[in-house]
Design a protein around this motif. Structure first.
Motif, short mmCIF file in Angstrom:
data_model
loop_
_atom_site.label_atom_id
_atom_site.label_comp_id
_atom_site.label_asym_id
_atom_site.label_seq_id
_atom_site.Cartn_x
_atom_site.Cartn_y
_atom_site.Cartn_z
N ARG A 136 0.85 -1.19 0.00
CA ARG A 136 0.00 0.00 0.00
C ARG A 136 0.88 1.24 0.00
N GLU A 156 -0.84 3.97 10.13
CA GLU A 156 -1.70 3.74 8.97
C GLU A 156 -1.56 2.32 8.44
N SER A 159 -3.62 0.10 10.68
CA SER A 159 -5.04 0.28 10.37
C SER A 159 -5.41 -0.47 9.10
N TRP A 160 -4.48 -0.47 8.14
CA TRP A 160 -4.71 -1.15 6.86
C TRP A 160 -4.85 -2.66 7.04
N SER A 163 -8.04 -3.62 8.73
CA SER A 163 -9.22 -3.57 7.86
C SER A 163 -9.34 -4.81 6.99
N HIS A 164 -8.20 -5.51 6.79
CA HIS A 164 -8.20 -6.74 5.99
C HIS A 164 -8.12 -7.99 6.87
N TYR A 234 -4.20 7.18 -2.63
CA TYR A 234 -3.50 5.98 -2.21
C TYR A 234 -3.72 4.88 -3.25
N GLU A 236 -3.34 0.37 -3.68
CA GLU A 236 -3.10 -0.92 -3.04
C GLU A 236 -2.84 -1.98 -4.10
#
Length: 254
Positions: A136, A156, A159-160, A163-164, A234, A236
């Motif tokens: 990312r 961050e 957090s990424w 979220s997954h 951003y 990914e």
């Protein structure tokens, strides 16, 4: 050891070090250092001779005790710092190393573009065989100090992966300040507030931890972060890495 007092290290009723106790508590090197500090009976004799021949001032025995006490405090502080360094040192690799079996490794970094007042964040995840899993890149507007930028990148990235629903991840950063701050009391600066966010995020995982590595072992995240300074938002990538880091992914396995 943390509760040891100077008085506990001196033979009761006799102004000499309790060698047996000291050697049980401290290492051989530190024991020798402590016992090299003269206590009243010995040092008073030395000072009387010095007073006689050099007219120097004789130190009161309570001053000598305080000297020993100050030495012990200094020793504790130095040892505490060394213990923290020892927790970090084993992961200071000059070359990227695959994670343990069953683990993922996520390298994280940030790059600052002062001219455009932006910074780029980069995160790259690989599996136990060194295969690319995900990455990312993101751009942030505003100017941060280097340590703040590194901390934001880690926050961050956590957090990424949250979220997954990812877990069992070793997060590597080349910011020693962030890693050390996680093991210390919080402060009131913006940097410390970001670190507090990192601490809270880490509590959401079963097995995600942060470790320090050399910049040379974190190049893939650094290059992606630098490239991300020019992103509009951003990006990914899953399974197929962005071209900018392909060569680095290969060289890390060589």
């Amino acid at each position: 050891m943390e509760e040891a007092k100077v008085e506990d290290l001196i033979v009761p009723g006799d102004c000499r070090w309790d060698e047996e106790t000291i050697r049980i508590i401290f290492s051989e090197r530190d024991s020798n250092l402590i016992m090299s500090i003269p206590l009243p009976k010995q040092q008073m004799r030395d000072q009387r001779n010095d007073k006689c021949w050099n007219n120097s001032t004789i130190m009161h025995h309570q001053q000598l005790i305080r000297k020993a006490h100050n030495f012990l405090i200094s020793w504790r502080e130095a040892t505490a710092f060394q213990n923290l360094a020892n927790q970090v040192q084993p992961t200071m690799n000059h070359k990227w190393i695959k994670p343990q079996a069953g683990m993922l490794k996520m390298n994280v970094d940030a790059a600052i573009n002062k001219h455009d007042a932006t910074m780029g964040l980069g995160s790259v995840i690989r599996d136990e065989d060194g295969n690319f899993v995900a990455a990312r890149g993101a751009q942030w507007r505003g100017i941060f100090t280097p340590r703040e930028a590194k901390a934001v990148a880690i926050r961050e990235a956590l957090s990424w992966i949250k979220s997954h629903n990812m877990d069992n991840v070793n997060v590597e950063t080349d910011s020693l300040q962030v890693v050390q701050c996680l093991n210390s009391k919080g402060g009131v600066s913006s940097f410390h507030l970001i670190v507090e966010d990192i601490k809270h995020l880490l509590h959401n995982f079963c097995n995600v931890f942060l470790s320090f590595t050399k910049r040379s072992a974190n190049q893939v995240a650094h290059v992606l972060a630098r490239q991300s300074c020019s992103l509009s938002d951003y990006s990914e990538w899953f399974h197929t890495p962005p071209p900018i880091i392909c060569n680095l992914l290969v060289s890390d396995l060589c």
